[in-house]
Design a protein around this motif. Structure first.
Motif, PDB file in Angstrom:
ATOM      1  N   LEU A 261     -15.932  13.558   2.310  1.00  0.00           N
ATOM      2  CA  LEU A 261     -14.735  13.987   1.585  1.00  0.00           C
ATOM      3  C   LEU A 261     -13.953  12.749   1.169  1.00  0.00           C
ATOM      4  O   LEU A 261     -13.925  11.757   1.911  1.00  0.00           O
ATOM      5  CB  LEU A 261     -13.858  14.854   2.488  1.00  0.00           C
ATOM      6  CG  LEU A 261     -14.393  16.250   2.789  1.00  0.00           C
ATOM      7  CD1 LEU A 261     -13.610  16.883   3.912  1.00  0.00           C
ATOM      8  CD2 LEU A 261     -14.332  17.126   1.531  1.00  0.00           C
ATOM      9  N   ILE A 262     -13.353  12.809   0.001  1.00  0.00           N
ATOM     10  CA  ILE A 262     -12.525  11.701  -0.440  1.00  0.00           C
ATOM     11  C   ILE A 262     -11.103  12.252  -0.517  1.00  0.00           C
ATOM     12  O   ILE A 262     -10.841  13.159  -1.308  1.00  0.00           O
ATOM     13  CB  ILE A 262     -12.925  11.200  -1.854  1.00  0.00           C
ATOM     14  CG1 ILE A 262     -14.439  11.192  -2.068  1.00  0.00           C
ATOM     15  CG2 ILE A 262     -12.254   9.887  -2.166  1.00  0.00           C
ATOM     16  CD1 ILE A 262     -15.230  10.124  -1.431  1.00  0.00           C
ATOM     17  N   ALA A 263     -10.227  11.720   0.312  1.00  0.00           N
ATOM     18  CA  ALA A 263      -8.848  12.209   0.288  1.00  0.00           C
ATOM     19  C   ALA A 263      -8.166  11.620  -0.935  1.00  0.00           C
ATOM     20  O   ALA A 263      -8.296  10.432  -1.220  1.00  0.00           O
ATOM     21  CB  ALA A 263      -8.137  11.790   1.559  1.00  0.00           C
ATOM     22  N   LYS A 264      -7.449  12.456  -1.656  1.00  0.00           N
ATOM     23  CA  LYS A 264      -6.852  11.978  -2.902  1.00  0.00           C
ATOM     24  C   LYS A 264      -5.352  11.851  -2.820  1.00  0.00           C
ATOM     25  O   LYS A 264      -4.689  12.589  -2.094  1.00  0.00           O
ATOM     26  CB  LYS A 264      -7.202  12.941  -4.035  1.00  0.00           C
ATOM     27  CG  LYS A 264      -8.556  12.617  -4.620  1.00  0.00           C
ATOM     28  CD  LYS A 264      -8.915  13.489  -5.775  1.00  0.00           C
ATOM     29  CE  LYS A 264      -8.000  13.332  -6.954  1.00  0.00           C
ATOM     30  NZ  LYS A 264      -8.606  13.912  -8.166  1.00  0.00           N
ATOM     31  N   SER A 265      -4.824  10.947  -3.583  1.00  0.00           N
ATOM     32  CA  SER A 265      -3.375  10.841  -3.633  1.00  0.00           C
ATOM     33  C   SER A 265      -2.848  10.815  -5.062  1.00  0.00           C
ATOM     34  O   SER A 265      -1.665  10.892  -5.286  1.00  0.00           O
ATOM     35  CB  SER A 265      -2.906   9.597  -2.888  1.00  0.00           C
ATOM     36  OG  SER A 265      -3.356   8.472  -3.575  1.00  0.00           O
ATOM     37  N   TYR A 284     -16.889  14.984  -2.205  1.00  0.00           N
ATOM     38  CA  TYR A 284     -15.927  15.904  -2.831  1.00  0.00           C
ATOM     39  C   TYR A 284     -14.508  15.375  -2.636  1.00  0.00           C
ATOM     40  O   TYR A 284     -14.076  15.118  -1.513  1.00  0.00           O
ATOM     41  CB  TYR A 284     -16.072  17.294  -2.209  1.00  0.00           C
ATOM     42  CG  TYR A 284     -15.140  18.333  -2.817  1.00  0.00           C
ATOM     43  CD1 TYR A 284     -15.162  18.594  -4.180  1.00  0.00           C
ATOM     44  CD2 TYR A 284     -14.250  19.048  -2.018  1.00  0.00           C
ATOM     45  CE1 TYR A 284     -14.315  19.538  -4.740  1.00  0.00           C
ATOM     46  CE2 TYR A 284     -13.395  20.004  -2.571  1.00  0.00           C
ATOM     47  CZ  TYR A 284     -13.433  20.248  -3.938  1.00  0.00           C
ATOM     48  OH  TYR A 284     -12.604  21.177  -4.496  1.00  0.00           O
ATOM     49  N   SER A 285     -13.800  15.213  -3.729  1.00  0.00           N
ATOM     50  CA  SER A 285     -12.409  14.760  -3.654  1.00  0.00           C
ATOM     51  C   SER A 285     -11.513  15.940  -3.351  1.00  0.00           C
ATOM     52  O   SER A 285     -11.595  16.964  -4.033  1.00  0.00           O
ATOM     53  CB  SER A 285     -11.930  14.186  -4.981  1.00  0.00           C
ATOM     54  OG  SER A 285     -12.751  13.181  -5.403  1.00  0.00           O
ATOM     55  N   PHE A 286     -10.659  15.765  -2.393  1.00  0.00           N
ATOM     56  CA  PHE A 286      -9.795  16.854  -1.962  1.00  0.00           C
ATOM     57  C   PHE A 286      -8.458  16.269  -1.516  1.00  0.00           C
ATOM     58  O   PHE A 286      -8.460  15.229  -0.878  1.00  0.00           O
ATOM     59  CB  PHE A 286     -10.477  17.602  -0.804  1.00  0.00           C
ATOM     60  CG  PHE A 286      -9.574  18.539  -0.066  1.00  0.00           C
ATOM     61  CD1 PHE A 286      -9.348  19.819  -0.543  1.00  0.00           C
ATOM     62  CD2 PHE A 286      -8.938  18.128   1.105  1.00  0.00           C
ATOM     63  CE1 PHE A 286      -8.505  20.681   0.141  1.00  0.00           C
ATOM     64  CE2 PHE A 286      -8.087  18.985   1.789  1.00  0.00           C
ATOM     65  CZ  PHE A 286      -7.874  20.267   1.304  1.00  0.00           C
ATOM     66  N   PRO A 287      -7.327  16.897  -1.764  1.00  0.00           N
ATOM     67  CA  PRO A 287      -7.160  18.072  -2.618  1.00  0.00           C
ATOM     68  C   PRO A 287      -7.158  17.695  -4.104  1.00  0.00           C
ATOM     69  O   PRO A 287      -7.087  16.513  -4.447  1.00  0.00           O
ATOM     70  CB  PRO A 287      -5.777  18.582  -2.195  1.00  0.00           C
ATOM     71  CG  PRO A 287      -5.057  17.386  -1.673  1.00  0.00           C
ATOM     72  CD  PRO A 287      -6.072  16.453  -1.138  1.00  0.00           C
ATOM     73  N   ARG A 421      -0.810   7.521   1.621  1.00  0.00           N
ATOM     74  CA  ARG A 421      -0.365   8.803   1.067  1.00  0.00           C
ATOM     75  C   ARG A 421      -1.501   9.833   1.094  1.00  0.00           C
ATOM     76  O   ARG A 421      -1.288  11.019   1.303  1.00  0.00           O
ATOM     77  CB  ARG A 421       0.115   8.568  -0.373  1.00  0.00           C
ATOM     78  CG  ARG A 421       0.525   9.802  -1.121  1.00  0.00           C
ATOM     79  CD  ARG A 421       2.025   9.885  -1.245  1.00  0.00           C
ATOM     80  NE  ARG A 421       2.397  10.897  -2.215  1.00  0.00           N
ATOM     81  CZ  ARG A 421       2.621  12.159  -1.900  1.00  0.00           C
ATOM     82  NH1 ARG A 421       2.523  12.563  -0.658  1.00  0.00           N
ATOM     83  NH2 ARG A 421       2.979  13.022  -2.838  1.00  0.00           N
ATOM     84  N   SER A 422      -2.730   9.362   0.906  1.00  0.00           N
ATOM     85  CA  SER A 422      -3.869  10.286   0.908  1.00  0.00           C
ATOM     86  C   SER A 422      -4.076  10.882   2.300  1.00  0.00           C
ATOM     87  O   SER A 422      -4.547  12.008   2.434  1.00  0.00           O
ATOM     88  CB  SER A 422      -5.140   9.591   0.410  1.00  0.00           C
ATOM     89  OG  SER A 422      -5.587   8.638   1.347  1.00  0.00           O
TER      90      SER A 422
END
Ligand code: SAH
Length: 479
Positions: A261-265, A284-287, A421-422
């Protein structure tokens, strides 16, 4: 043509890997006001749509309720008659076991204009990604695609007659066949195919989570059961399957089957997802986020042009500020002499617009600090900085169904945090979709300070393989 009747583009989403999606498909999604999408269409493609586009999911929901075909037809007609531009996004190619015929016929009855945009069908893609050429001068001169289900008009089609193996064809691809696999194998043997004919079953072809099981017409059923392969899967039967041993290539990618998972900011950064996907991972980038621009008052714009210096803390801020200044009658010549950036990515954005900037030295002289609302609260490093939010980040609620499905269907192993932030956004959003404790995931970060922050927020185990890969490159300038 009655232009009030809207328009429907039937678009083939391809097999999964979004790199295989067509340019024409992207253009359709960009124009779409409504998208009706199936379970097998990669939902990451929905990111090509505009913010105002509505998503309608036509696949199986968690309560196992499926949108019936009549209901899909009705929805297409109803939305089109409102004058909307609709994309009907279907896995693979719309015309290959994709029911495009039924849906297009329904539209034709109402004179609703439509087009059909082909996609790469999953049998061709699955074979390619499993290292199986569907034809080969030494082994196969024909390629037949079939469904494991019976055809409505001809119930016997799966078990049809040809008794000689030549009549069956060299390479066969069966769609929708996992459940029917025992029957398919028995029938082919009864029809004269050698029982040691090679078979490969390919699950989630072309995605990082792809799995391939190989056997023969006599052994494959047991092997598929053992490996617990499920849908979607394709069965390829024929001598060409043996070539896999020398030309399988996708499985050799260094992150093959890694679930990341890639945490997004920000609403932009998907390059980590792209990078790891290209290297074989299921990423998968989330959210999914939207950025909502802040509207500046005339006084604020005046303060911006009169500031001693401007510091841009985010890429998106550059566009939002410059376009609002322009609309208010200013142009580049009115900007303060000193423009600073925090990241290389922001520097590039400024350069694109003809503005030369310098790397911010974090000194304490007065300045206007421009960036994402929550982000600049954290980043503002001196009291002399006047924080001017350029936009705020909002969770894109349209991806609720997609997140629900993706976060629970797959066993995610690791999360990457590009910045602090992510970490916050990830922890905030995760419980909506999963009961699992998020801090049990392994993690990797860009930079030491983010690592410390993730530890502080409860994550405890670093994924060394992913971390090493991240450390090889200067991602900081990109994020
Ligand atoms: N129109 C689609 C097929 C729809 S029928 C196409 O052209 O590919 C649905 C079947 O397609 C599934 O049951 C499975 O057999 C196959 N399929 C679709 N995507 C797949 C994938 N990524 N991996 C394996 N099989 C897939």
């Amino acid at each position: 043509m009655n232009t009030n009747k809207g328009y429907v583009a039937f678009v083939g989403a391809g097999p999964g890997d979004i790199g295989l999606f067509t340019k024409k498909g992207i253009e359709c999604l960009q124009k779409a006001e409504v998208v009706l999408y199936d379970r097998l269409a990669n939902p990451r493609l929905l990111r090509f749509t505009s913010k105002d586009c509505t998503f309608i999911y036509c696949g199986k929901l968690p309560n196992n309720h499926i949108m019936r075909q009549e209901k899909i037809n009705e929805t297409l007609i109803a939305e089109a008659l409102k004058g909307k531009y609709i994309v009907r996004l279907k896995g693979g190619d719309p015309s290959v076991f994709g029911r495009v015929g039924e849906e297009a016929e329904a539209l034709a009855k109402y004179d609703i204009p439509f087009e059909i945009v082909p996609g790469v069908t999953s049998s061709i893609a699955a074979s390619a990604y499993a290292g199986i050429p569907v034809t080969h001068r030494d082994y196969s001169t024909s390629f037949t695609i079939r469904t494991g289900h019976a055809c409505k008009k001809n119930e016997a089609s799966v078990h049809h007659e040809p008794k000689q193996s030549e009549a069956i064809g060299d390479t066969l691809a069966y769609y929708m066949g996992v459940k029917g696999l025992p029957g398919i194998c028995e029938n082919l043997i009864a029809q004269g195919k050698a029982s040691d004919t090679k078979v490969a079953v390919i699950e989630w072809a072309t995605l990082g989570k792809q799995r391939v099981v190989e056997g023969t017409l006599t052994t494959i059923v047991e092997k598929v059961k053992e490996a617990k392969l499920g849908n979607p899967a394709l069965t390829i039967i024929g001598d060409v399957v043996q070539l896999r041993s020398s030309i399988a290539w996708f499985e050799k990618k260094s992150f093959y089957q890694k679930k990341l998972l890639i945490a997004k900011s920000t609403s932009e950064e998907s390059m980590l997802e792209r990078y790891f996907t290209k290297n074989g991972a299921e990423a998968y980038s989330f959210p999914t986020l939207n950025s909502i621009p802040h509207s500046y008052s005339d006084e604020e714009l005046q303060l911006i042009v009169n500031a001693d210096r401007l510091i841009f803390a985010s890429v998106e801020g550059v566009g939002y500020v410059l376009s609002q200044l322009f609309d208010a009658g200013y142009d580049l010549r009115d900007l303060p002499r000193q423009i600073e950036h925090l990241s290389e990515k922001t520097r590039k954005e400024l350069e694109k617009r003809g503005v030369r900037s310098i790397k911010s030295s974090y000194d304490k002289k007065s300045a206007i600090f421009i960036g994402e609302e929550k982000g600049i609260e954290k980043q503002a490093f001196s009291d002399n900085l006047l924080a001017f939010p350029s936009h705020f980040i909002q969770i894109d609620e349209r991806f609720h169904e997609v997140n629900e499905r993706l976060l629970t269907e797959d066993q995610w192993e690791t999360v990457i945090f590009p910045n602090k932030r992510s970490v916050d956004l990830f922890l905030q959003e995760w419980p909506t979709f999963s009961e699992k404790n998020p801090t049990e995931l392994l993690f990797a970060t860009i930079g030491e300070s983010v690592k410390d922050y993730a530890f502080m927020r409860g994550f405890s185990q670093i994924d060394e393989q992913v971390q090493q890969e991240l450390d090889k490159q200067d991602w900081k300038s990109e994020c």
